[in-house]
Design a protein around this motif. Sequence first.
Motif, PDB file in Angstrom:
ATOM      1  N   GLY A 102       0.819  -1.198   0.000  1.00  0.00           N
ATOM      2  CA  GLY A 102       0.000   0.000   0.000  1.00  0.00           C
ATOM      3  C   GLY A 102       0.852   1.245   0.000  1.00  0.00           C
ATOM      4  N   SER A 103       0.191   2.384  -0.095  1.00  0.00           N
ATOM      5  CA  SER A 103       0.911   3.654  -0.158  1.00  0.00           C
ATOM      6  C   SER A 103       1.810   3.844   1.058  1.00  0.00           C
ATOM      7  N   TRP A 104       3.039   4.250   0.807  1.00  0.00           N
ATOM      8  CA  TRP A 104       3.977   4.462   1.896  1.00  0.00           C
ATOM      9  C   TRP A 104       3.655   5.743   2.671  1.00  0.00           C
ATOM     10  N   ARG A 105       2.833   6.571   2.084  1.00  0.00           N
ATOM     11  CA  ARG A 105       2.489   7.826   2.749  1.00  0.00           C
ATOM     12  C   ARG A 105       1.360   7.659   3.770  1.00  0.00           C
ATOM     13  N   GLU A 106       0.774   6.484   3.826  1.00  0.00           N
ATOM     14  CA  GLU A 106      -0.319   6.240   4.752  1.00  0.00           C
ATOM     15  C   GLU A 106       0.176   5.344   5.881  1.00  0.00           C
ATOM     16  N   SER A 107       0.239   5.892   7.074  1.00  0.00           N
ATOM     17  CA  SER A 107       0.758   5.117   8.202  1.00  0.00           C
ATOM     18  C   SER A 107      -0.093   3.886   8.496  1.00  0.00           C
TER      19      SER A 107
END
Length: 123
Positions: A102-107
Motif C-alpha cells: 500500500g501507499s507508503w504515505r499512509e501510516s
Amino acid sequence: VQLQASGGGLVQPGGSLTLSCAPSTTVFAIRPKGWYRQAPGKDREPVAHITWSGGSTYYADSVKGRFTISEDNAKNTVFLEMNRLKPEDAAVYYCAFQKYGGSWRESANYAYWGQGTQVTVSS
C-alpha cells in the motif's frame, strides 16, 4: 513481533546519523519497510520507504538527497542514513514494516512499528 530501532542521538547541524531497525524475531518475512518521524506538536510524517527486496525507494521532499534508506535482507534490517542534518530534522524516528503493501504515505498501511528513537539536531 516487535521492531527494535536504534542509532538516534544528538548531532550538530550538518552532521550525520544512521538509524537501524530489526524485528525481534528472525522468523519474519521480508516486507516493505519505512521510516516515519514525529516532532513535538506535529503529526507523524513519512520520511522514507523501501519496497520488497529494495526494488524501489521513496523519500519525503524534505529529506531527498540527504537521507538514504537501505536494507540488509539477510538480517531483515532496515537502515536510514541521514546526512547534512538540519534542526528541523529533529524528531522521534519510527521504523515500520508493512504487511500487505500500500501507499507508503499512509501510516495505516504499516502493521508493525518500532518504539521510536530520538534524533536531536542542535549546536
